[in-house]
Write a protein that holds these residues in place. Structure first.
Motif, PDB file in Angstrom:
ATOM      1  N   ILE A 320       3.576  -4.565  -3.586  1.00  0.00           N
ATOM      2  CA  ILE A 320       4.355  -3.378  -3.209  1.00  0.00           C
ATOM      3  C   ILE A 320       4.299  -3.192  -1.687  1.00  0.00           C
ATOM      4  O   ILE A 320       5.313  -2.946  -1.029  1.00  0.00           O
ATOM      5  N   ALA A 321       3.094  -3.382  -1.109  1.00  0.00           N
ATOM      6  CA  ALA A 321       2.961  -3.234   0.347  1.00  0.00           C
ATOM      7  C   ALA A 321       3.859  -4.243   1.056  1.00  0.00           C
ATOM      8  O   ALA A 321       4.606  -3.893   1.976  1.00  0.00           O
ATOM      9  N   GLN A 322       3.799  -5.502   0.616  1.00  0.00           N
ATOM     10  CA  GLN A 322       4.592  -6.547   1.281  1.00  0.00           C
ATOM     11  C   GLN A 322       6.083  -6.264   1.151  1.00  0.00           C
ATOM     12  O   GLN A 322       6.867  -6.536   2.057  1.00  0.00           O
ATOM     13  N   LEU A 330      -6.289  -5.717   8.103  1.00  0.00           N
ATOM     14  CA  LEU A 330      -7.624  -5.992   7.565  1.00  0.00           C
ATOM     15  C   LEU A 330      -8.335  -4.727   7.073  1.00  0.00           C
ATOM     16  O   LEU A 330      -8.963  -4.711   6.016  1.00  0.00           O
ATOM     17  N   ALA A 331      -8.180  -3.636   7.855  1.00  0.00           N
ATOM     18  CA  ALA A 331      -8.849  -2.389   7.471  1.00  0.00           C
ATOM     19  C   ALA A 331      -8.295  -1.892   6.133  1.00  0.00           C
ATOM     20  O   ALA A 331      -9.046  -1.488   5.235  1.00  0.00           O
ATOM     21  N   GLN A 332      -6.960  -1.961   5.998  1.00  0.00           N
ATOM     22  CA  GLN A 332      -6.359  -1.518   4.730  1.00  0.00           C
ATOM     23  C   GLN A 332      -6.821  -2.395   3.571  1.00  0.00           C
ATOM     24  O   GLN A 332      -7.047  -1.918   2.461  1.00  0.00           O
ATOM     25  N   GLN A 333      -6.973  -3.700   3.855  1.00  0.00           N
ATOM     26  CA  GLN A 333      -7.420  -4.610   2.793  1.00  0.00           C
ATOM     27  C   GLN A 333      -8.825  -4.229   2.320  1.00  0.00           C
ATOM     28  O   GLN A 333      -9.147  -4.311   1.143  1.00  0.00           O
ATOM     29  N   GLY A 334      -9.657  -3.800   3.286  1.00  0.00           N
ATOM     30  CA  GLY A 334     -11.012  -3.360   2.932  1.00  0.00           C
ATOM     31  C   GLY A 334     -10.947  -2.137   2.029  1.00  0.00           C
ATOM     32  O   GLY A 334     -11.660  -2.051   1.021  1.00  0.00           O
ATOM     33  N   ILE A 335     -10.042  -1.205   2.371  1.00  0.00           N
ATOM     34  CA  ILE A 335      -9.914   0.007   1.541  1.00  0.00           C
ATOM     35  C   ILE A 335      -9.431  -0.378   0.148  1.00  0.00           C
ATOM     36  O   ILE A 335      -9.918   0.131  -0.865  1.00  0.00           O
ATOM     37  N   VAL A 336      -8.471  -1.324   0.102  1.00  0.00           N
ATOM     38  CA  VAL A 336      -7.959  -1.751  -1.209  1.00  0.00           C
ATOM     39  C   VAL A 336      -9.098  -2.343  -2.042  1.00  0.00           C
ATOM     40  O   VAL A 336      -9.250  -2.030  -3.225  1.00  0.00           O
ATOM     41  N   THR A 357      -3.216   3.557 -12.653  1.00  0.00           N
ATOM     42  CA  THR A 357      -4.253   3.268 -11.663  1.00  0.00           C
ATOM     43  C   THR A 357      -3.638   2.769 -10.354  1.00  0.00           C
ATOM     44  O   THR A 357      -4.101   3.119  -9.265  1.00  0.00           O
ATOM     45  N   ILE A 358      -2.589   1.947 -10.464  1.00  0.00           N
ATOM     46  CA  ILE A 358      -1.962   1.416  -9.237  1.00  0.00           C
ATOM     47  C   ILE A 358      -1.430   2.572  -8.396  1.00  0.00           C
ATOM     48  O   ILE A 358      -1.573   2.588  -7.167  1.00  0.00           O
ATOM     49  N   LEU A 367       0.886   4.228   0.543  1.00  0.00           N
ATOM     50  CA  LEU A 367       2.099   3.467   0.221  1.00  0.00           C
ATOM     51  C   LEU A 367       2.924   4.306  -0.751  1.00  0.00           C
ATOM     52  O   LEU A 367       2.374   5.133  -1.475  1.00  0.00           O
ATOM     53  N   PRO A 368       4.238   4.086  -0.795  1.00  0.00           N
ATOM     54  CA  PRO A 368       5.069   4.933  -1.670  1.00  0.00           C
ATOM     55  C   PRO A 368       4.767   4.679  -3.154  1.00  0.00           C
ATOM     56  O   PRO A 368       4.795   3.532  -3.606  1.00  0.00           O
TER      57      PRO A 368
END
Ligand code: ASP
Length: 409
Positions: A320-322, A330-336, A357-358, A367-368
């Protein structure tokens, strides 16, 4: 001395029959399309029969498991290591999903405008930690039973089991009755299993049929082909990783996989790990897994340990992000990584629970939430695939935890 594994001919016949039922379901749903919806009631009837047993089984199995493990150090160690195992494998599955999504980039070039999400899903808010903690305890146990909320029932059963062990003589009387209840329910599971070939056939044929048959299904899959490819590749790799864990850490091997096949096909047919719990316990018993580990780890794991869902949620969020705004930094990936690992634990063992959950994770990374619309059309199929891995993860988990109770039996 671990119990000897005996696979009877009738069990083998049942396994072939279920396998055949699943294949016939795919073939009929593919060829006859919507007409197969007429057998949907049969699948629902079968599922309802299994669901009927879930709550008494969870209660009886946990109490009787704790009764045979004891309430002291051994239970504490088993509980601690089980939770650690769940966390590590869930995070591992999320990492694998994230790595594949970074490599394949399934959302690059996809068009978000083609899809929209139903309002009730898009409106899901974030779940906070206090909310998750509060969901562990219900002020009204009967309401929890009536609504099928498993976590409060599990917490109550664990406390009751420990209390029964600690009060001595009086506790033993009730514990013996609960052991009897547990055995009786497992007997009923065996009876219901004889209907599983027809049940699995009907579930799969009706669901595939309701998409409009094979060609329509194929069109739906191709529309989000790279996403489906990424999720399925991840699930297959994780399935193999778990098998390697089984081989490395336990005394079990191929026959364990064979004995698990019925539960795995059932997970695929029903898309619900909760509904698969009775069969999963039976599979574990067939493989000779120590029943104390099974009775404790499986009910808990089916409710909180969902490797397949975790992987799917991670890939889904990346996709969805892409699609909307390019890859996550990278920071967002850590949060994910952190949010998906925790959110997967809160995912219910019912069909398509991951969609909710998503949305929670999407909100956490800004993200929307409508992005969920991208995943809807194929979710019924991916749901079945991830539920299969959820159940496999827990069967392997029970086998690994067996080592914690068998030493010094
Ligand atoms: N259907 C899954 C299960 O029951 C949950 C999900 O990922 O939607 O395990």
């Amino acid at each position: 001395m671990p119990p000897r594994v005996v696979v009877s001919h009738s069990q083998n016949r049942l396994l072939y029959a279920i396998f055949f039922g699943a294949l016939a379901g795919i073939a009929c749903g593919w060829i006859f399309g919507p007409a197969m919806q007429s057998v949907g009631w049969l699948g629902e009837l079968f599922l309802d029969a299994l669901k009927m047993l879930i709550i008494p089984l969870i209660g009886a199995s946990i109490v009787s498991g704790i009764n045979s493990i004891g309430a002291g150090y051994r239970l504490g160690r088993l509980g601690g290591i089980t939770v650690l195992y769940f966390l590590v494998t869930t995070a591992g599955a999320v990492l694998l999903g994230m790595t594949l999504a970074n490599l394949v980039q399934p959302g690059a070039g996809a068009n978000a405008r083609q899809f929209s999400a139903p309002a009730e899903l898009a409106a899901q808010g974030a779940t906070t930690l206090p909310e998750i903690l509060r969901s562990l305890i219900s002020p009204n146990l009967f309401a929890a039973v009536a609504e099928g909320q498993l976590l409060p029932i599990i917490v109550f059963s664990i406390l009751l089991g420990i209390a029964l062990v600690t009060i001595g003589e009086h506790g033993r009387v009730l514990a013996a009755a609960v052991n009897g209840l547990n055995e009786a329910i497992m007997k009923m599971v065996m009876w219901i299993m004889y209907f599983s070939p027809a049940g699995v056939f009907a579930l799969i044929a009706a669901r595939l049929g309701s998409t409009g048959g094979g060609e329509a299904f194929w069109r739906e899959l191709s529309a989000v082909g790279l996403f489906v490819f990424t999720v399925i590749t991840g699930l297959v790799i994780w399935f193999v990783v778990l098998f390697a864990v089984l081989r490395l850490l336990t005394r079990h091997g191929q026959s364990f996989l064979l004995n698990s096949a019925q539960s795995l096909i059932m997970a695929f047919g029903s898309a619900s790990s909760s509904a698969t719990l009775p069969l999963a316990i039976q599979s574990g018993l067939d493989s000779g897994v120590d029943d104390r580990a099974l009775k404790f780890v499986l009910p808990l794991g089916i409710s909180v340990n969902k490797n397949g869902s975790a992987l799917h949620i991670a890939v889904g969020v990346f996709y969805i992000a892409q699609t909307y705004s390019g890859n996550l930094d990278l920071a967002q990936q850590g949060i994910v990584l952190v949010t998906v690992t925790l959110a997967a634990i809160a995912t219910a063992g019912i069909p398509q629970a991951s969609l909710v959950t998503i949305v929670i994770v999407l909100t956490a990374v800004n993200l929307p939430a409508e992005g969920i619309g991208l995943l809807l059309a194929v979710d019924w199929f991916l749901d079945r695939a991830r539920t299969t891995v959820n159940v496999w993860g827990n069967l392997v988990g029970a086998a690994v935890m067996e080592t914690q109770v068998t030493d010094g039996r």
